[in-house]
Scaffold this active site. Structure first.
Site, mmCIF file in Angstrom:
data_model
loop_
_atom_site.group_PDB
_atom_site.id
_atom_site.type_symbol
_atom_site.label_atom_id
_atom_site.label_comp_id
_atom_site.label_asym_id
_atom_site.label_seq_id
_atom_site.Cartn_x
_atom_site.Cartn_y
_atom_site.Cartn_z
ATOM 1 C CG HIS A 146 -0.277 -0.006 2.557
ATOM 2 N ND1 HIS A 146 0.504 1.026 3.018
ATOM 3 C CD2 HIS A 146 -0.287 -0.940 3.552
ATOM 4 C CE1 HIS A 146 0.940 0.757 4.228
ATOM 5 N NE2 HIS A 146 0.493 -0.438 4.575
ATOM 6 C CB CYS A 154 1.767 -3.594 5.013
ATOM 7 S SG CYS A 154 0.160 -4.059 5.703
#
Length: 420
Positions: A146, A154
């Site tokens: 992202h 992430c």
């Protein structure tokens, strides 16, 4: 003040730039933004259709994500490398929710996993937990690639980067690819890296990852991944010639690992306070801090902020990341204090040099024993007007002969005789 590649922005200008992202505000929605023209031209130069399948590879230690795309000959070819702005945790797989670990393994990403409405600009779920993770009791969800430089498991990119990656995978999925493979590794899976991390508790797992990595690099074909008995397994490629390439690569890499270990390469453990980021971003953050402090001191905090935009230094040929222009703030950088203790190597087994092979005593003796008598040259001398030796007043012959006694050290005997 003239600063190469740097422009100090006021608060309003920075806010507008961050909101606009990689496209003007009047253009298409961000999730429909086209692939940048320079990347389209790069695909054409490498015989790749814009809708051809893609494959992504992430490396924690190097903090990079590679985009590979299938070319006209059926092989996946490297297209671009993107620096990772932030990842969290340590080297090794994710095992439970809340451990801050970015995952490692082989994952599949379908169109349903793309999130055009992400709170972090754009994102896609990598597919954790997969069959391997579930077999080991892995828990957790929403492990993403992202925007915004903040990670809790992430792979965090800048908005502009994730916008381009999103466009590339979106077009491939729209072109008929059911799901693209996302390969996540602790580091580039070289023989040297595996040899140096041979004492790590994750080494058995990493050797499985290396097999899949080797098969891909040898063939340019997506490895056929399965899970059996809690381990990754790889089915043979349907084409025997392609499979032969994969088998040969595996054999060569195993031999390289053995040679490195036997040769005494050091064994290390790499530790992180909490993940890391690509050095290009670390440098940008440091510049931002310096310039922010300077501009605040010059103009005062009421009129100037530390928000700064940068174009990384270096020509495009020297750096694959020089095309990105990144806001210094990157959003909210997660745990910036941990970055100073990222990637520290602890030597577990020091390197050693292989001792020279011993020389056998027979070999030493043989060096001093002539195998056979070889006729040695006869040296003719001319009379010398400067010598008082009678021998030198007329032509003479010098004869050299090797000692006929092998038990004694090798030496030469000399005889002088007048030429008859």
């Amino acid at each position: 003040m003239a600063l190469r590649g740097r422009t100090i922005l006021c608060r309003a200008a920075v806010s507008a730039a961050l909101l606009a992202g990689p496209l003007p505000v009047h253009a298409a929605p961000k999730h429909l933004a086209p692939v940048p023209p320079a990347t389209v031209a790069l695909m054409a130069a490498r015989s790749m259709a814009p809708s051809a399948p893609v494959l992504l590879r992430a490396y924690k230690q190097e903090s990079e994500i590679e985009v590979w795309k299938r070319a006209a000959d059926g092989r996946f070819v490297h297209l671009k490398t993107f620096p990772i702005c932030r990842w969290s945790g340590q080297l090794g797989p994710k095992t439970r929710s809340g451990d801050r670990q970015a995952p490692e393994g082989f994952y599949a990403v379908a169109a349903r996993q793309l999130n055009p409405n992400s709170a972090y600009y754009l994102s896609f779920d990598v597919g954790y937990p997969n069959a391997y993770d579930r077999a080991h009791g892995g828990t957790g969800s929403a492990l993403m690639v992202h925007g915004t430089c903040s990670s809790a498991g992430c792979f965090a990119m800048t908005d502009r980067q994730v916008g381009e990656i999103y466009a590339l995978v979106r077009d491939a999925l729209a072109g008929g690819q059911a799901a693209f493979q996302f390969q996540a590794f602790p580091f580039r899976m070289t023989a040297r890296a595996l040899a140096r991390h041979r004492t790590d508790r994750h080494i058995a797992f990493w050797r499985q990852l290396k097999e899949g990595s080797d098969r891909f690099e040898a063939t340019g074909r997506e490895p056929l991944v399965g899970v059996e008995g809690g381990a990754y397994v790889f089915a043979p490629y349907p084409d025997p010639a392609v499979e032969a390439l994969a088998v040969a690569r595996r054999s060569e890499e195993e031999a390289r690992i053995r040679a490195l270990v036997e040769g005494g390469v050091e064994a290390v453990r790499t530790t992180y306070a909490d993940g890391g980021q690509h050095p290009s971003f670390t440098a940008i953050l440091k510049r931002a801090q310096v310039l922010g402090a300077v501009t605040s001191a010059m103009a005062g905090p009421a009129s100037v902020t530390s928000a700064t935009a940068y174009a990384p230094d270096g020509a495009p040929a020297a750096s694959p990341f020089s095309a990105f222009i990144v806001p210094a703030g990157f959003g909210d950088v997660s745990r910036p204090e941990a970055l100073a203790m990222a990637g520290r190597e602890v030597v577990v087994i020091p390197a050693r040099r292989r001792p020279a092979p011993p020389i056998h005593p027979i070999q030493v003796a043989a060096a001093f024993v002539p195998v056979a008598f070889v006729p040695l040259p006869v040296i003719e001398t001319e009379p010398s007007p400067f010598s008082r030796l009678r021998l030198a007043e007329e032509p003479s012959r010098l004869t050299l002969a090797a000692s006929p006694q092998p038990a004694r050290p090798f030496f030469l005997t000399a005889k002088f005789a007048a030429v008859p």
